[in-house]
Design an enzyme around this catalytic site. Structure first.
Site, PDB file in Angstrom:
ATOM      1  N   GLN A 125     -11.165   5.474   2.877  1.00 34.71           N
ATOM      2  CA  GLN A 125     -11.079   4.115   2.715  1.00 34.71           C
ATOM      3  C   GLN A 125     -11.129   3.161   3.731  1.00 34.71           C
ATOM      4  O   GLN A 125      -9.880   3.122   4.508  1.00 34.71           O
ATOM      5  CB  GLN A 125      -9.486   3.850   1.943  1.00 34.71           C
ATOM      6  CG  GLN A 125      -9.538   2.432   1.386  1.00 34.71           C
ATOM      7  CD  GLN A 125      -8.023   2.323   0.639  1.00 34.71           C
ATOM      8  OE1 GLN A 125      -7.194   3.250   0.893  1.00 34.71           O
ATOM      9  NE2 GLN A 125      -7.737   1.439  -0.133  1.00 34.71           N
ATOM     10  N   GLY A 126     -11.877   2.337   3.822  1.00 33.97           N
ATOM     11  CA  GLY A 126     -12.161   1.253   4.954  1.00 33.97           C
ATOM     12  C   GLY A 126     -11.846   0.113   4.859  1.00 33.97           C
ATOM     13  O   GLY A 126     -12.562  -0.805   4.416  1.00 33.97           O
ATOM     14  N   TYR A 127     -10.345  -0.195   4.643  1.00 36.55           N
ATOM     15  CA  TYR A 127      -9.922  -1.554   4.141  1.00 36.55           C
ATOM     16  C   TYR A 127      -9.248  -2.145   5.343  1.00 36.55           C
ATOM     17  O   TYR A 127      -9.491  -2.966   5.919  1.00 36.55           O
ATOM     18  CB  TYR A 127      -8.778  -1.339   3.085  1.00 36.55           C
ATOM     19  CG  TYR A 127      -9.448  -1.499   1.730  1.00 36.55           C
ATOM     20  CD1 TYR A 127     -10.726  -1.070   1.470  1.00 36.55           C
ATOM     21  CD2 TYR A 127      -8.645  -2.325   0.608  1.00 36.55           C
ATOM     22  CE1 TYR A 127     -10.895  -1.116  -0.103  1.00 36.55           C
ATOM     23  CE2 TYR A 127      -9.177  -2.402  -0.737  1.00 36.55           C
ATOM     24  CZ  TYR A 127     -10.459  -1.733  -1.238  1.00 36.55           C
ATOM     25  OH  TYR A 127     -10.807  -1.808  -2.316  1.00 36.55           O
ATOM     26  N   GLU A 243      -4.724   2.274  -6.707  1.00 39.30           N
ATOM     27  CA  GLU A 243      -4.102   3.132  -5.776  1.00 39.30           C
ATOM     28  C   GLU A 243      -2.658   2.889  -6.020  1.00 39.30           C
ATOM     29  O   GLU A 243      -1.937   3.967  -5.873  1.00 39.30           O
ATOM     30  CB  GLU A 243      -4.723   2.460  -4.311  1.00 39.30           C
ATOM     31  CG  GLU A 243      -3.936   2.874  -3.093  1.00 39.30           C
ATOM     32  CD  GLU A 243      -4.333   2.559  -1.896  1.00 39.30           C
ATOM     33  OE1 GLU A 243      -5.096   1.259  -1.898  1.00 39.30           O
ATOM     34  OE2 GLU A 243      -3.720   2.675  -0.833  1.00 39.30           O
ATOM     35  N   SER A 377       2.360  -3.036   1.743  1.00 41.68           N
ATOM     36  CA  SER A 377       3.705  -2.877   1.998  1.00 41.68           C
ATOM     37  C   SER A 377       4.524  -3.455   0.833  1.00 41.68           C
ATOM     38  O   SER A 377       4.081  -4.221  -0.009  1.00 41.68           O
ATOM     39  CB  SER A 377       3.918  -3.552   3.236  1.00 41.68           C
ATOM     40  OG  SER A 377       4.076  -4.897   2.898  1.00 41.68           O
ATOM     41  N   ASN A 378       5.789  -2.910   0.704  1.00 41.41           N
ATOM     42  CA  ASN A 378       6.520  -3.026  -0.193  1.00 41.41           C
ATOM     43  C   ASN A 378       7.026  -4.765  -0.273  1.00 41.41           C
ATOM     44  O   ASN A 378       7.309  -5.392  -1.346  1.00 41.41           O
ATOM     45  CB  ASN A 378       7.787  -2.166  -0.308  1.00 41.41           C
ATOM     46  CG  ASN A 378       7.587  -1.004  -0.981  1.00 41.41           C
ATOM     47  OD1 ASN A 378       6.470  -0.749  -0.891  1.00 41.41           O
ATOM     48  ND2 ASN A 378       8.559  -0.089  -1.517  1.00 41.41           N
ATOM     49  N   GLU A 379       7.086  -5.170   0.777  1.00 45.36           N
ATOM     50  CA  GLU A 379       7.608  -6.620   0.915  1.00 45.36           C
ATOM     51  C   GLU A 379       6.333  -7.540   0.209  1.00 45.36           C
ATOM     52  O   GLU A 379       6.647  -8.573  -0.636  1.00 45.36           O
ATOM     53  CB  GLU A 379       7.426  -7.369   2.401  1.00 45.36           C
ATOM     54  CG  GLU A 379       8.714  -6.785   3.047  1.00 45.36           C
ATOM     55  CD  GLU A 379       8.644  -5.195   3.636  1.00 45.36           C
ATOM     56  OE1 GLU A 379       7.513  -4.710   3.675  1.00 45.36           O
ATOM     57  OE2 GLU A 379       9.660  -4.598   3.949  1.00 45.36           O
TER      58      GLU A 379
HETATM   59  C1  LIG Z   1       0.149   6.651   6.308  1.00 43.15           C
HETATM   60  C2  LIG Z   1      -0.765   5.547   6.168  1.00 43.15           C
HETATM   61  C3  LIG Z   1      -1.962   5.700   5.525  1.00 43.15           C
HETATM   62  C4  LIG Z   1      -2.847   4.770   5.453  1.00 43.15           C
HETATM   63  N1  LIG Z   1      -4.042   4.886   4.913  1.00 43.15           N
HETATM   64  C5  LIG Z   1      -5.231   3.752   4.753  1.00 43.15           C
HETATM   65  C6  LIG Z   1      -6.251   4.109   4.318  1.00 43.15           C
HETATM   66  O1  LIG Z   1      -6.925   5.122   4.262  1.00 43.15           O
HETATM   67  N2  LIG Z   1      -7.106   3.200   4.383  1.00 43.15           N
HETATM   68  C7  LIG Z   1      -6.888   1.983   4.658  1.00 43.15           C
HETATM   69  O2  LIG Z   1      -7.684   0.900   4.629  1.00 43.15           O
HETATM   70  N3  LIG Z   1      -5.463   1.368   5.072  1.00 43.15           N
HETATM   71  C8  LIG Z   1      -4.670   2.586   5.057  1.00 43.15           C
HETATM   72  N4  LIG Z   1      -3.310   2.271   5.468  1.00 43.15           N
HETATM   73  C9  LIG Z   1      -2.881   1.050   5.881  1.00 43.15           C
HETATM   74  C10 LIG Z   1      -2.025   0.311   5.341  1.00 43.15           C
HETATM   75  O3  LIG Z   1      -2.607  -0.367   3.948  1.00 43.15           O
HETATM   76  C11 LIG Z   1      -1.507  -0.970   6.116  1.00 43.15           C
HETATM   77  O4  LIG Z   1      -0.723  -0.395   7.149  1.00 43.15           O
HETATM   78  C12 LIG Z   1      -0.828  -1.871   5.163  1.00 43.15           C
HETATM   79  O5  LIG Z   1      -1.546  -2.678   4.218  1.00 43.15           O
HETATM   80  C13 LIG Z   1       0.153  -3.023   6.128  1.00 43.15           C
HETATM   81  O6  LIG Z   1      -0.532  -3.537   7.034  1.00 43.15           O
HETATM   82  P1  LIG Z   1      -0.265  -3.622   8.641  1.00 43.15           P
HETATM   83  O7  LIG Z   1      -0.158  -2.260   9.053  1.00 43.15           O
HETATM   84  O8  LIG Z   1      -1.337  -4.386   9.050  1.00 43.15           O
HETATM   85  O9  LIG Z   1       1.228  -4.404   8.802  1.00 43.15           O
HETATM   86  P2  LIG Z   1       1.106  -6.044   8.779  1.00 43.15           P
HETATM   87  O10 LIG Z   1       0.493  -6.653   7.669  1.00 43.15           O
HETATM   88  O11 LIG Z   1       1.056  -6.538  10.130  1.00 43.15           O
HETATM   89  O12 LIG Z   1       2.833  -6.068   8.401  1.00 43.15           O
HETATM   90  C14 LIG Z   1       3.613  -6.113   9.207  1.00 43.15           C
HETATM   91  C15 LIG Z   1       5.170  -6.228   8.728  1.00 43.15           C
HETATM   92  O13 LIG Z   1       5.197  -7.501   8.206  1.00 43.15           O
HETATM   93  C16 LIG Z   1       5.311  -7.421   6.685  1.00 43.15           C
HETATM   94  N5  LIG Z   1       4.574  -8.632   5.997  1.00 43.15           N
HETATM   95  C17 LIG Z   1       3.256  -8.879   6.327  1.00 43.15           C
HETATM   96  N6  LIG Z   1       2.873 -10.122   5.396  1.00 43.15           N
HETATM   97  C18 LIG Z   1       4.145 -10.441   5.035  1.00 43.15           C
HETATM   98  C19 LIG Z   1       4.131 -11.489   3.948  1.00 43.15           C
HETATM   99  N7  LIG Z   1       3.240 -12.260   3.597  1.00 43.15           N
HETATM  100  N8  LIG Z   1       5.763 -11.535   3.364  1.00 43.15           N
HETATM  101  C20 LIG Z   1       6.509 -10.580   3.639  1.00 43.15           C
HETATM  102  N9  LIG Z   1       6.593  -9.619   4.869  1.00 43.15           N
HETATM  103  C21 LIG Z   1       5.183  -9.548   5.076  1.00 43.15           C
HETATM  104  C22 LIG Z   1       5.001  -6.129   6.160  1.00 43.15           C
HETATM  105  O14 LIG Z   1       5.559  -5.872   5.095  1.00 43.15           O
HETATM  106  C23 LIG Z   1       5.402  -5.464   7.308  1.00 43.15           C
HETATM  107  O15 LIG Z   1       6.654  -5.038   7.054  1.00 43.15           O
HETATM  108  C24 LIG Z   1      -2.615   3.471   5.673  1.00 43.15           C
HETATM  109  C25 LIG Z   1      -1.103   3.062   6.455  1.00 43.15           C
HETATM  110  C26 LIG Z   1      -0.245   4.039   6.364  1.00 43.15           C
HETATM  111  C27 LIG Z   1       1.030   3.755   6.987  1.00 43.15           C
END
Ligand SMILES: Cc1cc2nc3c(=O)[nH]c(=O)nc-3n(C[C@H](O)[C@H](O)[C@H](O)COP(=O)(O)OP(=O)(O)OC[C@H]3O[C@@H](n4cnc5c(N)ncnc54)[C@H](O)[C@@H]3O)c2cc1C
Length: 392
Positions: A125-127, A243, A377-379
């Protein structure tokens, strides 16, 4: 919602139980648990399920779906959890497969669905991108039209199992102007195309599942675009709801809780079993109550599927509570293992000290940190719930 088990349902449950007992051997389970043999073992197991016709229950029957009732689907998941059988890899069967079924054209269905069903193609998955995780619509990977192709440049990150993948489904920017959600398209990209590099990312549990995928002038046929250009956000959101439903893992949490009860009843501390400690009893009770409540939410979603509805905002609730419960169980496992969970990898393992569940406690706790991040993320799930469910 009406869920009752008929004699036919109970016969189905026995059939599932017998099937797992016969085909999911200890030897296969051991190969699945070993990172070196995982890839071949999971493909082998998925082929067994595909031959049985149970690999994609929610797909339409003409594409291999089972047309199970809500009760049957529930019973299947229960039996799977009790037998310790892993879920299928979601990226093909539960994610891009659902998108192709809903929005792909006939040619795409013919080309991709049979190989997803048979596990001959491994998908990733390339999101996410370095600057676009929670704010996914800010993604920058660019696809520029050149005749019958797009030329793709950019990078995806946290791409689970990209190192094994034959295909990646990607969100790319096809229009940099206007509202960020409206310039995105959904592309299916062959990982063997020149210009793609996969870089390894090692995670806190010392396991290699994560990667960065870099695209350098990668040529992708326009025929590999799902639906309309610049409408990818609609397909992306549809996929995310699927998902999140899959991440809840209610039945698996139930099995883990039973395992922990057995440990708490047999481990002795200060002359008493751990379970005799009222604080421990309270923690078990709290988790169990949350899990029962979640089970009913899951049943609501499942019965929605049976009525032909896709997962709605309840999928955010399932993801949110499901992962909180998983982490509460992982924390409890660490606490029950006590000192044994603190033995570091590379040094003496807790198994060598005659206490094998300490190793597992630490490994699952470490990887489990990710569950409240991936799938949105849960937030962010709380924001969605506030807006869509509570109307705030
Ligand atoms: C083990 C693992 C597997 C994964 N596999 C894939 C995959 O196969 N393909 C893929 O595309 N992605 C994958 N991901 C990526 C995942 O979807 C992202 O890590 C996730 O969406 C969070 O994005 P970020 O890491 O850029 O954190 P950020 O978006 O930078 O967030 C950082 C922190 O800020 C908080 N935050 C951000 N925005 C808000 C808001 N508006 N309100 C409140 N809090 C906020 C977040 O909750 C988090 O705690 C994977 C991640 C992990 C950890």
């Amino acid at each position: 919602m009406d869920i009752q088990f008929s004699d036919a349902d109970l016969a189905f449950r026995d059939q599932v139980r017998d099937f797992f007992k016969e085909h999911f051997t200890d030897e296969l389970a051991a190969r699945l648990a070993n990172p070196k043999t995982f890839k071949d073992a999971i493909i082998e197991w998925q082929k067994v399920l595909a031959n049985k016709g149970w690999i994609a229950p929610n797909w339409p029957v003409e594409h291999g779906g089972t047309n199970w009732s809500t009760a049957q689907e529930y019973l299947y998941e229960r039996e799977r959890a009790v037998a310790g059988v892993p879920d299928v890899l979601p990226f093909g069967l539960k994610m891009v497969g659902q998108v192709i079924l809903a929005f792909g054209n006939e040619e795409q269905k013919q080309k991709f669905l049979p190989r997803i069903y048979s596990s001959d193609d491994w998908w990733c998955q390339g999101y996410s991108e370095p600057g676009a995780g929670s704010d996914l619509a800010a993604l920058k990977t660019r696809a520029v039209r050149d005749g019958d192709d797009y030329i793709v440049n950019g990078a995806k990150i946290w791409t689970t199992y990209a190192q094994y993948a034959d295909w990646i489904f990607c969100l790319v920017r096809t229009d940099p102007e206007g509202k960020k959600q409206s310039g995105i398209s959904f592309l299916l990209i062959d990982m063997s195309t020149p210009g793609i590099t996969v870089n390894k990312i090692e995670s806190i549990d010392n396991y290699h599942s994560l990667n960065e995928v870099v695209f350098d002038n990668v040529r992708v046929p326009v025929a590999n675009r799902i639906g309309e250009e610049n409408k990818g956000w609609t397909y992306a959101k549809f996929l995310l709801a699927h998902e999140r439903t899959a991440i809840a893992e209610v039945a698996k949490s139930g099995r883990f809780l039973s395992e922990l009860k057995a440990i708490a009843n047999t481990e002795i501390s200060g002359g008493k079993s751990l379970m005799e400690d009222t604080m421990i009893q309270q923690r078990f009770a709290n988790i169990e109550i949350e899990l029962m409540a979640l089970e009913y939410t899951e049943l609501r979603v499942l019965s929605g599927f049976a009525e032909g509805k896709g997962p709605g905002p309840e999928s955010s609730l399932l993801k949110l509570k499901g992962t909180e419960i998983q982490q509460a169980i992982q924390q409890l496992r660490m606490d029950l293992a006590g000192y044994y969970s603190g033995v570091l990898q590379g040094e003496l393992s807790s198994s060598e000290l005659g206490h094998e569940f300490g190793d597992r406690a630490r490994r699952e706790y470490m990887y489990g940190r990710a569950a409240t991040i991936y799938g949105g993320s849960n937030e962010v799930q709380k924001n969605i719930t506030a807006k869509v469910v509570l109307g705030l």
